[in-house]
Design an enzyme around this catalytic site. Structure first.
Site, PDB file in Angstrom:
ATOM      1  CB  SER A  18      -0.870  -0.016   1.263  1.00 28.62           C
ATOM      2  OG  SER A  18      -1.379   1.267   1.519  1.00 28.62           O
ATOM      3  CD  GLU A  64      -2.208   5.335   4.316  1.00 30.95           C
ATOM      4  OE1 GLU A  64      -1.448   5.716   5.215  1.00 30.95           O
ATOM      5  OE2 GLU A  64      -3.120   6.046   3.851  1.00 30.95           O
ATOM      6  CE1 TYR A  84      -4.391  -1.499   5.188  1.00 29.80           C
ATOM      7  CE2 TYR A  84      -3.161   0.390   4.364  1.00 29.80           C
ATOM      8  CZ  TYR A  84      -3.859  -0.781   4.131  1.00 29.80           C
ATOM      9  OH  TYR A  84      -4.007  -1.241   2.850  1.00 29.80           O
TER      10      TYR A  84
HETATM   11  P1  GDP Z   1      -7.361   5.501   2.855  1.00 33.47           P
HETATM   12  O1  GDP Z   1      -6.532   6.401   2.002  1.00 33.47           O
HETATM   13  O2  GDP Z   1      -7.044   4.073   2.681  1.00 33.47           O
HETATM   14  O3  GDP Z   1      -7.380   5.928   4.282  1.00 33.47           O
HETATM   15  O4  GDP Z   1      -8.854   5.628   2.252  1.00 33.47           O
HETATM   16  P2  GDP Z   1     -10.188   6.328   2.791  1.00 33.47           P
HETATM   17  O5  GDP Z   1     -11.104   6.386   1.632  1.00 33.47           O
HETATM   18  O6  GDP Z   1     -10.688   5.659   4.012  1.00 33.47           O
HETATM   19  O7  GDP Z   1      -9.726   7.803   3.192  1.00 33.47           O
HETATM   20  C1  GDP Z   1      -9.156   8.682   2.264  1.00 33.47           C
HETATM   21  C2  GDP Z   1      -9.003  10.069   2.909  1.00 33.47           C
HETATM   22  O8  GDP Z   1     -10.283  10.667   3.054  1.00 33.47           O
HETATM   23  C3  GDP Z   1      -8.379  10.053   4.311  1.00 33.47           C
HETATM   24  O9  GDP Z   1      -7.371  11.033   4.337  1.00 33.47           O
HETATM   25  C4  GDP Z   1      -9.506  10.418   5.231  1.00 33.47           C
HETATM   26  O10 GDP Z   1      -9.110  11.155   6.382  1.00 33.47           O
HETATM   27  C5  GDP Z   1     -10.353  11.292   4.322  1.00 33.47           C
HETATM   28  N1  GDP Z   1     -11.763  11.357   4.748  1.00 33.47           N
HETATM   29  C6  GDP Z   1     -12.492  12.479   4.960  1.00 33.47           C
HETATM   30  N2  GDP Z   1     -13.722  12.172   5.367  1.00 33.47           N
HETATM   31  C7  GDP Z   1     -13.808  10.812   5.415  1.00 33.47           C
HETATM   32  C8  GDP Z   1     -14.861   9.900   5.754  1.00 33.47           C
HETATM   33  O11 GDP Z   1     -15.961  10.285   6.118  1.00 33.47           O
HETATM   34  N3  GDP Z   1     -14.558   8.572   5.671  1.00 33.47           N
HETATM   35  C9  GDP Z   1     -13.329   8.118   5.266  1.00 33.47           C
HETATM   36  N4  GDP Z   1     -13.128   6.797   5.182  1.00 33.47           N
HETATM   37  N5  GDP Z   1     -12.316   8.963   4.951  1.00 33.47           N
HETATM   38  C10 GDP Z   1     -12.550  10.293   5.011  1.00 33.47           C
END
Ligand code: GDP
Length: 336
Positions: free
Chosen positions: A136, A138, A160
């Site tokens: 990832s 990440e 993660y």
């Molecule tokens: P990630 O990159 O694997 O963490 O994928 P996500 O789709 O869960 O999150 C992407 C980004 O969107 C992160 O930086 C979150 O902080 C931001 N984010 C903002 N609002 C939300 C929300 O309501 N849900 C999630 N999952 N992410 C959010």
């Protein structure tokens, strides 16, 4: 068109997930026999695989499912030794970054130790199946450079990312030290209509479809000041397969190379549903903020392009509209 069965077989961990379902479709089309390893849980619905498991020409002939947990080495060993596949695609693990702050121990148990257990087991096999670990972006967290490539230093900023960094590095060690055919697909965010609604993209497209249909008024989100390199999951599983077909095992960045602000994603999604101003429909809820955010995660997939001939076929606009359209038709069908 599906190819006739060939002699190739694959095991997929995480087969019920977004990537697992796309990869299964692709391998079956290529004539593989696919064995999925699934976790025992009280939830038996596997909607992403229904079209395959309900097809008698596929399920039980080209596709088989087996119960085993990644923290149960004996059951995994029994299945893998019995099937002795040509290729193992390791997609399973706790995949939610936000949740990893709440459940760091089980995230590491499945994602980090689960990978090590699989590799240990492959070491004992002769011939050892080829192995692909899905890494990832990440792992880079706060990277020194952008875009990142396969040599960028790891610097994860959440549990993660730490677990994935362990898995990626352990995969490299088993390749370099034991001569196993092990690859990492270091995949940046990849989305689709099959993405779980706990991820921000699908949460948005699902909400947009419902807002456009008058079923809800707004969506609650966390930090809107973030950016990601978003691609289409269907493209990313192709890179995974191609990595396994290359003569040498290697690591590959799998990314679009474009960093997009979340606000731009919102803009495209709402505009596609005929809503010009998204702002009145978005509320900020502190519950969705995370203790730390990665920065400038954007990938350079030049190696995948040069060695595998891989590149993304779906751009951001196409991805968002595909997801909004799918959610609109699902929302119409289910009337939820
Ligand atoms: P990630 O990159 O694997 O963490 O994928 P996500 O789709 O869960 O999150 C992407 C980004 O969107 C992160 O930086 C979150 O902080 C931001 N984010 C903002 N609002 C939300 C929300 O309501 N849900 C999630 N999952 N992410 C959010």
């Amino acid at each position: 068109m599906t190819d006739p069965p060939n002699s190739k077989s694959a095991i997929i961990t995480g087969i019920t997930g977004q990537d697992g379902s796309y990869l299964t479709e692709m391998l079956i089309e290529k004539g593989y026999t696919v064995h999925g390893i699934i976790r025992r849980s009280s939830i038996t619905a596997r909607p992403r695989l229904d079209h395959l498991t309900l097809d008698p020409e596929v399920y039980g002939t080209r596709l088989f499912l087996h119960y085993a947990d990644l923290d149960d080495a004996t059951s995994i060993r029994r299945i893998i030794f019995k099937i002795h596949p040509d290729e193992v695609y390791h997609l399973a693990g706790q995949s939610h970054v936000g949740a990893s702050f709440e459940i760091p121990e089980s995230t590491c148990e499945f994602t980090a130790m689960g990978t090590l257990r699989l590799l240990e087991l492959l070491r004992d096999m002769d011939p050892a199946p080829k192995f692909l670990n899905v890494g990832s972006s990440e792992i880079f967290g706060h990277p020194d450079d952008a875009p990142q490539d396969e040599d960028t230093k790891m610097n994860p900023v959440n549990p993660y990312g730490v677990a994935k960094a362990f898995a990626v590095q352990t995969t490299r060690i088993y390749r370099d030290s034991f001569g196993l055919f092990c690859c990492n697909a270091i995949a940046y965010n990849h989305e689709s209509p099959r993405r779980s609604k706990s991820f921000v993209t699908r949460k948005i497209t699902n909400a947009v479809a419902r807002i456009a249909a008058g079923k809800q008024d707004h969506v609650s989100l966390g930090n809107l000041e973030v950016e990601r390199d978003w691609g289409f999951a269907g493209d990313y599983v192709k890179a995974m397969w191609l990595a396994m077909q290359h003569e040498e095992p290697k690591d590959y960045i799998v990314a679009t190379g474009t960093l997009t602000p979340l606000k731009r994603f919102l803009e495209i999604a709402f505009a596609h549903a005929g809503i010009d101003d998204w702002q009145p429909h978005v509320k900020i809820d502190p519950r969705y903020f995370r203790p730390a955010e990665p920065t400038r995660l954007v990938g350079n997939a030049q190696r995948a392009k040069d060695l595998l001939g891989w590149g993304p076929s779906v751009n951001l606009q196409q991805l968002v509209t595909m997801m909004v359209d799918a959610d609109k038709s699902q929302s119409k069908r289910r009337d939820d």
